[in-house]
Design a protein around this motif. Structure first.
Motif, PDB file in Angstrom:
ATOM      1  N   ASN A  63       0.791  -1.190  -0.174  1.00  0.00           N
ATOM      2  CA  ASN A  63      -0.036   0.105  -0.124  1.00  0.00           C
ATOM      3  C   ASN A  63       0.939   1.194  -0.076  1.00  0.00           C
ATOM      4  OD1 ASN A  63      -2.582  -1.383   0.285  1.00  0.00           O
ATOM      5  ND2 ASN A  63      -1.956  -1.798   2.232  1.00  0.00           N
ATOM      6  N   PHE A  64       0.330   2.225  -0.593  1.00  0.00           N
ATOM      7  CA  PHE A  64       0.996   3.617  -0.561  1.00  0.00           C
ATOM      8  C   PHE A  64      -0.081   4.574  -0.013  1.00  0.00           C
ATOM      9  CE2 PHE A  64      -0.369   3.784  -4.985  1.00  0.00           C
ATOM     10  CZ  PHE A  64      -0.810   5.130  -5.018  1.00  0.00           C
ATOM     11  N   TYR A  65       0.452   5.576   0.433  1.00  0.00           N
ATOM     12  CA  TYR A  65      -0.244   6.855   1.137  1.00  0.00           C
ATOM     13  C   TYR A  65       0.498   8.169   0.672  1.00  0.00           C
ATOM     14  CZ  TYR A  65      -1.906   2.885   3.716  1.00  0.00           C
ATOM     15  OH  TYR A  65      -2.511   1.536   3.990  1.00  0.00           O
ATOM     16  N   PRO A  66      -0.022   9.286   0.831  1.00  0.00           N
ATOM     17  CA  PRO A  66       0.707  10.531   0.952  1.00  0.00           C
ATOM     18  C   PRO A  66       1.860  10.487   1.750  1.00  0.00           C
ATOM     19  CG  PRO A  66      -1.696  10.916   0.923  1.00  0.00           C
ATOM     20  CD  PRO A  66      -1.739   9.698   1.378  1.00  0.00           C
ATOM     21  N   GLN A  67       3.188  10.931   1.184  1.00  0.00           N
ATOM     22  CA  GLN A  67       4.264  11.031   1.932  1.00  0.00           C
ATOM     23  C   GLN A  67       4.951   9.617   2.107  1.00  0.00           C
ATOM     24  OE1 GLN A  67       4.244  13.182   5.821  1.00  0.00           O
ATOM     25  NE2 GLN A  67       2.723  14.740   4.957  1.00  0.00           N
ATOM     26  N   SER A  68       4.511   8.763   1.050  1.00  0.00           N
ATOM     27  CA  SER A  68       5.306   7.558   0.882  1.00  0.00           C
ATOM     28  C   SER A  68       6.494   7.954   0.150  1.00  0.00           C
ATOM     29  CB  SER A  68       4.428   6.374   0.265  1.00  0.00           C
ATOM     30  OG  SER A  68       3.454   5.801   1.205  1.00  0.00           O
ATOM     31  N   LEU A  69       7.825   7.135   0.353  1.00  0.00           N
ATOM     32  CA  LEU A  69       8.947   7.631  -0.389  1.00  0.00           C
ATOM     33  C   LEU A  69       9.719   6.213  -0.683  1.00  0.00           C
ATOM     34  CD1 LEU A  69      10.886   9.376  -1.376  1.00  0.00           C
ATOM     35  CD2 LEU A  69      11.888   9.443   0.791  1.00  0.00           C
ATOM     36  N   PHE A  70       9.828   5.897  -2.154  1.00  0.00           N
ATOM     37  CA  PHE A  70      10.462   4.833  -2.670  1.00  0.00           C
ATOM     38  C   PHE A  70      11.744   5.071  -3.485  1.00  0.00           C
ATOM     39  CE2 PHE A  70       5.874   4.134  -2.091  1.00  0.00           C
ATOM     40  CZ  PHE A  70       5.910   3.024  -1.606  1.00  0.00           C
ATOM     41  N   LEU A  71      12.707   3.988  -3.486  1.00  0.00           N
ATOM     42  CA  LEU A  71      13.608   4.148  -4.384  1.00  0.00           C
ATOM     43  C   LEU A  71      13.674   2.751  -5.274  1.00  0.00           C
ATOM     44  CD1 LEU A  71      16.389   5.661  -5.538  1.00  0.00           C
ATOM     45  CD2 LEU A  71      17.549   4.649  -3.702  1.00  0.00           C
ATOM     46  N   THR A  72      13.652   2.796  -6.527  1.00  0.00           N
ATOM     47  CA  THR A  72      13.706   1.700  -7.193  1.00  0.00           C
ATOM     48  C   THR A  72      15.071   1.698  -8.404  1.00  0.00           C
ATOM     49  OG1 THR A  72      12.459   2.657  -8.975  1.00  0.00           O
ATOM     50  CG2 THR A  72      11.376   1.398  -7.447  1.00  0.00           C
ATOM     51  N   GLY A  73      15.703   0.386  -8.295  1.00  0.00           N
ATOM     52  CA  GLY A  73      17.018   0.149  -9.107  1.00  0.00           C
ATOM     53  C   GLY A  73      16.607   0.307 -10.584  1.00  0.00           C
ATOM     54  N   PRO A  74      17.848   0.279 -11.404  1.00  0.00           N
ATOM     55  CA  PRO A  74      17.600  -0.053 -12.631  1.00  0.00           C
ATOM     56  C   PRO A  74      16.923  -1.153 -13.128  1.00  0.00           C
ATOM     57  CG  PRO A  74      19.866   0.581 -12.195  1.00  0.00           C
ATOM     58  CD  PRO A  74      19.086   0.394 -11.152  1.00  0.00           C
ATOM     59  N   ASN A  75      15.840  -1.121 -14.116  1.00  0.00           N
ATOM     60  CA  ASN A  75      15.224  -2.094 -14.678  1.00  0.00           C
ATOM     61  C   ASN A  75      14.493  -2.990 -13.859  1.00  0.00           C
ATOM     62  OD1 ASN A  75      16.382  -1.552 -17.471  1.00  0.00           O
ATOM     63  ND2 ASN A  75      18.114  -2.442 -16.760  1.00  0.00           N
ATOM     64  N   LEU A  76      14.140  -2.441 -12.717  1.00  0.00           N
ATOM     65  CA  LEU A  76      13.270  -3.024 -11.633  1.00  0.00           C
ATOM     66  C   LEU A  76      11.890  -2.617 -11.923  1.00  0.00           C
ATOM     67  CD1 LEU A  76      13.090  -4.948  -9.328  1.00  0.00           C
ATOM     68  CD2 LEU A  76      13.132  -2.984  -7.761  1.00  0.00           C
ATOM     69  N   PRO A  77      10.853  -3.377 -12.582  1.00  0.00           N
ATOM     70  CA  PRO A  77       9.622  -3.060 -12.875  1.00  0.00           C
ATOM     71  C   PRO A  77       8.632  -2.683 -11.656  1.00  0.00           C
ATOM     72  CG  PRO A  77       9.820  -5.219 -13.693  1.00  0.00           C
ATOM     73  CD  PRO A  77      11.375  -4.857 -12.805  1.00  0.00           C
ATOM     74  N   HIS A  78       7.818  -1.538 -11.909  1.00  0.00           N
ATOM     75  CA  HIS A  78       7.205  -0.768 -10.752  1.00  0.00           C
ATOM     76  C   HIS A  78       5.978  -0.106 -11.255  1.00  0.00           C
ATOM     77  CE1 HIS A  78      10.430   2.081 -12.530  1.00  0.00           C
ATOM     78  NE2 HIS A  78       9.457   2.694 -12.479  1.00  0.00           N
ATOM     79  N   ASN A  79       5.024   0.196 -10.512  1.00  0.00           N
ATOM     80  CA  ASN A  79       4.001   0.759 -10.802  1.00  0.00           C
ATOM     81  C   ASN A  79       3.127   1.429  -9.451  1.00  0.00           C
ATOM     82  OD1 ASN A  79       2.107   1.949 -12.314  1.00  0.00           O
ATOM     83  ND2 ASN A  79       0.663   0.122 -12.763  1.00  0.00           N
ATOM     84  N   TRP A  80       2.502   2.367  -9.436  1.00  0.00           N
ATOM     85  CA  TRP A  80       1.724   2.893  -8.425  1.00  0.00           C
ATOM     86  C   TRP A  80       0.164   3.218  -8.954  1.00  0.00           C
ATOM     87  CZ3 TRP A  80       6.593   3.791  -9.009  1.00  0.00           C
ATOM     88  CH2 TRP A  80       7.467   3.694  -7.753  1.00  0.00           C
TER      89      TRP A  80
END
Length: 301
Positions: A63-80
């Protein structure tokens, strides 16, 4: 009524706007063409400033909410994917900074101090969510400074931000699988459409065959492609999404656990309790008590 993003863009994102700059700053709302299951060669520092919903990073669902902070590396699939009312538009949902390994490969030779950031970048291959409220508050201020400046000043704020995050020990590594195992441009595009469909229908009975038919694929082939792209088999992926939804419901109110079970997409309470225990290491009731306890401690603090 909530609705998922409609995703049709290519899954590999080619950022052609570097223009010789070391970092890219972007912000966007929801819905947006940038909201899709995708990957790219750049690291991505991703701050949510509005709305809540589901985050998919590698094989992780949360789950994500306001003020959620993420770091993803190269070529790592992601979506919000935000959970918002039908036709609701969020003008500004995301603040992003993208950068590549090239910045550090060159920088290490000139600035030895940059080597202290190497462990943070190494962890990013799994995806990171930062948890410390104080760190996030400072990071939000630095993200805004990055947005408001340019040139060497912007780059200075960026390095201060990475130094802040590298020093934080309150974080969670997210994906059990890394980019080389998951990033395949052809398969991930089809998986993108599958995730979109699953997100729209996971709260009811949803057989693999239905999703495969939606994509025009044979079930056995779809099953293999889906696992290769997400790191999870279909049933496990759907169950994790449902458990994530149940955690959201348990934390947000006092609905009976039975209601949470069915609203999350499970069709019997014993299966729900078993899956919840497997994934969270505790019962739904215990989870709710723990959330209430943490909220109380934060308020008192």
């Amino acid at each position: 009524m909530t609705r998922p993003a409609r995703v049709t863009d290519p899954s590999y994102e080619l950022m052609d706007d570097h223009n010789g700059l070391s970092i890219i700053y972007r912000q966007h709302g929801f819905p947006s063409p940038l909201v899709r299951w995708h990957f790219h060669k750049e690291y991505e520092l991703h701050l949510i400033v509005a709305s809540s919903g589901k985050v998919f990073i590698g094989d992780y669902i949360g789950n994500f909410y306001p003020q959620s902070l993420f770091l993803t590396g190269p070529n790592l699939p992601h979506n919000w994917i935000s959970q918002v009312a039908e036709d609701e538009v969020v003008p500004k949902r995301d603040m992003l900074v993208n950068f590549t390994d090239e910045l550090f490969d060159s920088g290490y030779q000139v600035f030895a101090e940059l080597k202290t950031l190497a462990p943070l970048l190494e962890r990013a291959q799994y995806g990171i969510e930062f948890r410390c409220k104080h760190t996030i508050a400072r990071a939000m201020d630095l993200m805004q400074r990055i947005a408001d400046t340019s040139g060497a000043t912007r780059l200075g704020h960026f390095f201060i931000l990475l130094e802040l995050l590298a020093a934080s020990d309150d974080y969670q590594l997210l994906s059990g699988a890394t980019a080389p195992q998951l990033a395949d441009e052809h398969n991930i595009d089809r998986t993108n459409r599958a995730v979109d469909y699953i997100f729209a229908h996971y709260a009811r009975d949803l057989p693999l065959e239905e999703v495969a038919e939606h994509l025009g694929m044979k079930p056995t082939y779809f099953s293999r492609v889906f696992k290769q792209a997400t790191g999870r088999n279909f049933i496990e992926f759907v169950n994790r999404l449902r458990i994530s939804k149940s955690c959201e419901l348990l934390a947000d109110g006092d609905k009976p656990v039975t209601d949470v079970c069915f609203e999350s997409g499970f069709n019997n309470i014993s299966n729900f309790n078993r899956r919840f225990q497997q994934l969270k290491g505790m019962t739904p009731s215990h989870y709710r008590r723990l959330v209430v306890q943490r909220l109380t401690e934060q308020n008192l603090g």
